[in-house]
Design an enzyme around this catalytic site. Structure first.
Site: not given
Length: 198
Positions: A38, A42, A69, A72
């Site tokens: 991430c 995030c 992810c 994000c």
């Protein structure tokens, strides 16, 4: 400058815990237990510190076997990413493409991958409408078009645009236009309300 200082694990961990977007693009964090990496900003659940690894770029995180992810989007080559803006865009697109279906808030939320409470709040913050009201406005705009271009009666129009009952359609139409569907059709030449919702 943050990117000129030597980032210790503690500094990066604090940026991760506080979702500090000023560190986006400077480092990425990955979580061993989920296999996902991430951006520092995030908003996903804060992982346990012992399960986190840090990487200077997305390529290194991918090479270490981590997946980006979906919230994000650290794989996108942009410094900042507003997942809420994209959530709203995805929700609008879904509603516009499927307004004629029986769309509940629960169904919309599950399709875009968030809880219905989260979706309701974010969508209203960003647009001024709840998803249900936005769906209603899209349906009424479509109903106006059908009423002006076909000979379908109000009942047929209501079912075509996704309403499960004539009274629901009638009430929504009157709430948005101030007229019943039949009045709208009768007075169409006097009605200049052709505003579209974006």
């Amino acid at each position: 400058m943050k990117d000129q200082i030597n980032h210790t694990k503690e500094i990066m961990w604090q940026a991760t815990v506080s979702c500090d977007s000023s560190y986006d693009g400077i480092f990425f964090y990955a979580v061993r237990t989920t296999g996902i990496f991430c951006r520092p900003s995030c908003k996903s659940k804060v992982p346990n510190c012992e399960n986190v690894s840090f990487f200077p770029n997305a390529k290194d995180a991918k090479n270490a076997g981590y997946r980006p992810c979906k919230r994000c989007r650290p794989d996108l080559n942009i410094k900042t990413y507003d997942p809420l803006e994209n959530l709203v865009k995805d929700t609008k697109r879904l509603i516009k493409n499927r307004y004629a279906q029986n769309l509940s808030l629960h169904k919309i939320a599950s399709e875009v991958g968030v809880s219905r409470f989260h979706l309701n709040r974010i969508f209203k913050d960003k647009t001024g409408y709840t998803p249900r009201l936005y769906l209603e406005k899209i349906r009424v705009n479509e109903a106006k078009e059908i009423l002006l271009t076909t000979n379908l009666n109000s009942t047929e129009v209501g079912y075509r645009i996704g309403y499960q009952s004539v009274s629901s359609f009638y009430n929504a139409f009157k709430r948005n236009t101030g007229l019943s569907p039949s009045q709208f059709r009768a007075y169409r030449n006097l009605n200049n309300d052709n505003q579209e919702i974006d």
